[in-house]
Scaffold this motif. Structure first.
Motif, PDB file in Angstrom:
ATOM      1  N   CYS A   1       1.894 -19.256   1.353  1.00 34.06           N
ATOM      2  CA  CYS A   1       1.909 -20.170   2.391  1.00 34.06           C
ATOM      3  C   CYS A   1       1.587 -21.498   1.835  1.00 34.06           C
ATOM      4  O   CYS A   1       2.222 -22.282   2.248  1.00 34.06           O
ATOM      5  N   ALA A   2       0.426 -21.459   1.379  1.00 31.65           N
ATOM      6  CA  ALA A   2      -0.127 -22.873   0.880  1.00 31.65           C
ATOM      7  C   ALA A   2       0.568 -23.356  -0.257  1.00 31.65           C
ATOM      8  O   ALA A   2       0.975 -24.671  -0.356  1.00 31.65           O
ATOM      9  N   THR A   3       1.272 -22.607  -1.391  1.00 27.05           N
ATOM     10  CA  THR A   3       1.807 -23.248  -2.278  1.00 27.05           C
ATOM     11  C   THR A   3       3.456 -23.175  -2.160  1.00 27.05           C
ATOM     12  O   THR A   3       3.875 -24.049  -2.868  1.00 27.05           O
ATOM     13  N   GLY A   4       3.908 -22.597  -1.198  1.00 25.85           N
ATOM     14  CA  GLY A   4       5.202 -22.593  -1.163  1.00 25.85           C
ATOM     15  C   GLY A   4       6.161 -21.475  -2.196  1.00 25.85           C
ATOM     16  O   GLY A   4       7.086 -21.427  -2.277  1.00 25.85           O
ATOM     17  N   TRP A   5       5.181 -20.747  -3.111  1.00 24.33           N
ATOM     18  CA  TRP A   5       5.800 -19.962  -4.024  1.00 24.33           C
ATOM     19  C   TRP A   5       5.268 -18.645  -4.001  1.00 24.33           C
ATOM     20  O   TRP A   5       4.050 -18.378  -3.700  1.00 24.33           O
TER      21      TRP A   5
END
Length: 68
Positions: free
Chosen positions: A52-56
């Motif tokens: 969720c934090a990185t999007g990956w």
């Protein structure tokens, strides 16, 4: 629980597999994630928090528990 990431591997391709993030951007995301302290309930929650934090999506990771 608190976790510190020691190693991590992301899937830097899009859902259709046609685009991959530039290597310099990949390195930046990895560098920002390694060493950071994450608060999570368990390993599955940790993976979700990082995703969720990185999007990956996280492919694999190693971590250590941080004791206060």
């Amino acid at each position: 629980m608190k976790f510190q990431i020691t190693e991590i591997e992301f899937d830097f391709t899009t859902d259709d597999g046609e685009y991959e993030l530039q290597p310099s951007k990949q390195e930046q995301i990895i560098d920002e994630t390694i060493g950071q302290i994450w608060d999570a309930d368990d390993e599955d929650d940790l993976v979700e928090e990082i995703t969720c934090a990185t999007g990956w999506c996280v492919v694999s990771l190693n971590y250590r528990h941080v004791l206060n």
